[in-house]
Design a protein around this motif. Sequence first.
Motif, short mmCIF file in Angstrom:
data_model
loop_
_atom_site.label_atom_id
_atom_site.label_comp_id
_atom_site.label_asym_id
_atom_site.label_seq_id
_atom_site.Cartn_x
_atom_site.Cartn_y
_atom_site.Cartn_z
N ASN A 108 46.04 16.69 50.88
CA ASN A 108 45.99 15.35 51.48
C ASN A 108 46.45 15.41 52.94
OD1 ASN A 108 45.22 14.00 49.03
ND2 ASN A 108 47.32 14.31 48.32
N GLY A 109 45.71 14.73 53.83
CA GLY A 109 46.01 14.75 55.26
C GLY A 109 46.99 13.67 55.65
N HIS A 110 47.88 14.00 56.61
CA HIS A 110 48.86 13.06 57.14
C HIS A 110 48.96 13.28 58.64
CE1 HIS A 110 50.50 12.20 53.07
NE2 HIS A 110 50.23 13.47 52.85
N GLU A 111 48.90 12.20 59.43
CA GLU A 111 49.07 12.28 60.87
C GLU A 111 50.54 12.07 61.20
OE1 GLU A 111 46.84 13.23 62.98
OE2 GLU A 111 45.20 13.30 61.49
N LEU A 112 51.18 13.06 61.77
CA LEU A 112 52.60 13.00 62.09
C LEU A 112 52.81 12.74 63.57
CD1 LEU A 112 53.93 16.08 60.05
CD2 LEU A 112 53.51 13.74 59.25
N THR A 113 53.75 11.87 63.90
CA THR A 113 54.12 11.58 65.28
C THR A 113 55.64 11.61 65.38
OG1 THR A 113 54.11 9.20 64.82
CG2 THR A 113 52.06 10.16 65.66
N ALA A 114 56.17 11.36 66.58
CA ALA A 114 57.62 11.39 66.77
C ALA A 114 58.31 10.43 65.79
CB ALA A 114 57.97 11.01 68.21
N GLY A 115 59.30 10.94 65.07
CA GLY A 115 59.99 10.18 64.05
C GLY A 115 59.51 10.46 62.65
N SER A 116 58.38 11.19 62.50
CA SER A 116 57.88 11.53 61.17
C SER A 116 58.83 12.53 60.50
CB SER A 116 56.49 12.14 61.25
OG SER A 116 55.54 11.18 61.63
N TYR A 117 59.02 12.35 59.20
CA TYR A 117 59.93 13.17 58.39
C TYR A 117 59.18 13.62 57.16
CZ TYR A 117 64.24 14.16 55.63
OH TYR A 117 65.23 14.72 54.88
N VAL A 118 59.23 14.92 56.87
CA VAL A 118 58.51 15.49 55.73
C VAL A 118 59.48 16.32 54.90
CG1 VAL A 118 56.58 16.93 54.97
CG2 VAL A 118 56.41 15.63 57.12
N TYR A 119 59.53 16.07 53.59
CA TYR A 119 60.24 16.98 52.68
C TYR A 119 59.21 17.81 51.96
CZ TYR A 119 62.68 19.00 48.77
OH TYR A 119 63.16 19.89 47.85
N VAL A 158 56.19 12.32 52.57
CA VAL A 158 56.06 12.10 54.01
C VAL A 158 56.52 10.67 54.31
CG1 VAL A 158 54.50 12.02 56.00
CG2 VAL A 158 54.10 13.68 54.15
N THR A 159 57.36 10.52 55.32
CA THR A 159 57.83 9.19 55.70
C THR A 159 58.12 9.19 57.20
OG1 THR A 159 59.43 7.44 55.14
CG2 THR A 159 60.26 9.70 55.15
N CYS A 160 58.79 8.13 57.68
CA CYS A 160 59.10 8.01 59.10
C CYS A 160 60.46 7.34 59.25
CB CYS A 160 58.03 7.19 59.82
SG CYS A 160 58.24 7.12 61.62
N GLU A 161 61.21 7.73 60.27
CA GLU A 161 62.53 7.13 60.45
C GLU A 161 62.46 5.61 60.53
OE1 GLU A 161 66.44 6.88 63.33
OE2 GLU A 161 64.61 7.80 64.11
N SER A 162 61.44 5.08 61.19
CA SER A 162 61.35 3.64 61.38
C SER A 162 61.18 2.88 60.07
CB SER A 162 60.19 3.30 62.32
OG SER A 162 58.96 3.77 61.81
N ASP A 163 60.84 3.56 58.98
CA ASP A 163 60.69 2.92 57.68
C ASP A 163 61.99 2.84 56.90
OD1 ASP A 163 57.96 2.60 58.14
OD2 ASP A 163 57.46 4.53 57.23
N HIS A 164 63.08 3.34 57.48
CA HIS A 164 64.37 3.40 56.77
C HIS A 164 65.45 2.71 57.60
CE1 HIS A 164 62.93 6.43 53.80
NE2 HIS A 164 62.11 6.71 54.79
N GLU A 165 66.14 1.77 57.00
CA GLU A 165 67.20 1.05 57.68
C GLU A 165 68.49 1.87 57.66
OE1 GLU A 165 68.30 -2.22 59.94
OE2 GLU A 165 66.34 -1.83 59.00
N PRO A 166 69.13 2.07 58.81
CA PRO A 166 70.41 2.79 58.81
C PRO A 166 71.44 2.05 57.96
CG PRO A 166 69.56 2.57 61.04
CD PRO A 166 68.71 1.69 60.17
N ARG A 167 72.23 2.82 57.23
CA ARG A 167 73.28 2.24 56.39
C ARG A 167 74.63 2.37 57.08
NH1 ARG A 167 71.82 4.74 50.39
NH2 ARG A 167 69.58 4.32 50.43
N VAL A 168 75.35 1.26 57.14
CA VAL A 168 76.67 1.26 57.75
C VAL A 168 77.63 2.01 56.84
CG1 VAL A 168 78.59 -0.20 58.45
CG2 VAL A 168 76.24 -0.88 58.99
N MET A 169 78.48 2.84 57.42
CA MET A 169 79.48 3.56 56.64
C MET A 169 80.49 2.58 56.06
SD MET A 169 78.54 6.70 56.70
CE MET A 169 79.98 7.67 56.27
#
Length: 276
Positions: A108-119, A158-169
């Motif tokens: 499966n194809g995925h277009e990755l740009t700055a902020g893309s994260y792949v496990y 495959v995901t992107c940083e912008s899809d994840h909300e930072p969690r406060v410590m």
Amino acid sequence: MMETSYYSPSGGLPGPEHLMTGRAVFTTAYAVIPKGVMADIVTSKLPFWRETRLWVLSKPLTGFAETFSQYIVEIAPGGGSDRPETEPGVEAVLFVTEGGMRLTLDGNGHELTAGSYVYLAPGTDWQVVNDGAAPVRFHWIRKAYEAVEGLDHPESFVTCESDHEPRVMPAGHDGWMTTRFVDSDDLRHDMHVNIVTFRPGSAIPFKETHVMEHGLYVLQGKAVYHLNQDWVEVEAGDYMWLRAFCPQGCYAGGPGLFRYLLYKNVNRHMKLRPGA
């Protein structure tokens, strides 16, 4: 909305007029590889990769990293690999900091740009190609997966940083946040690669001393880090390795956000016999 950015090295070589004195530090407890060290002449190449070079930030080595390796990979237009990983049983994370590329993951194809994260789970079939007009730069963090009988392997995603909300410590430290890409309760995963963010004036308010080994690449901003007994200034583009139990803390003085990509090994027994 936070103004986020990602620093990437571009190579080059200092001229003869520059002083050779720098900020690089290598000890048995920690190492600092500043961005100015990442010149053209310290790059490496890999088999089965086209138009590609990389900076090796850490590797398993006596007295240095024990659990992982980390590269910054640069692929020129038209480059890539149909056989990127040659070692069996290895999992990985890719995090793109500049440019774009096409990832093929299990067909499966995925277009990755700055902020893309792949496990990439161990045994995953994957390929990458830079079919654009500019170089792409990304982090490639590799670890030998520690399988546990009775636990399934995790799945690739495959995901992107912008899809994840930072969690406060916890405990009201609202200037110290973590962006997590994997559920911390999912014990199938034996490593986490997160993004840690500090607002100006925020700090780690105690000297962390723990079993996890760390690799930290500064994506944005600057701060002072307390490593073992030393205060060290770091900025975007610098890399730090911290061995297990190295006391650590930091203070982000500003003026902007201080952010880094953080590796740590998690969720496994301590091996009591070599090769166990």
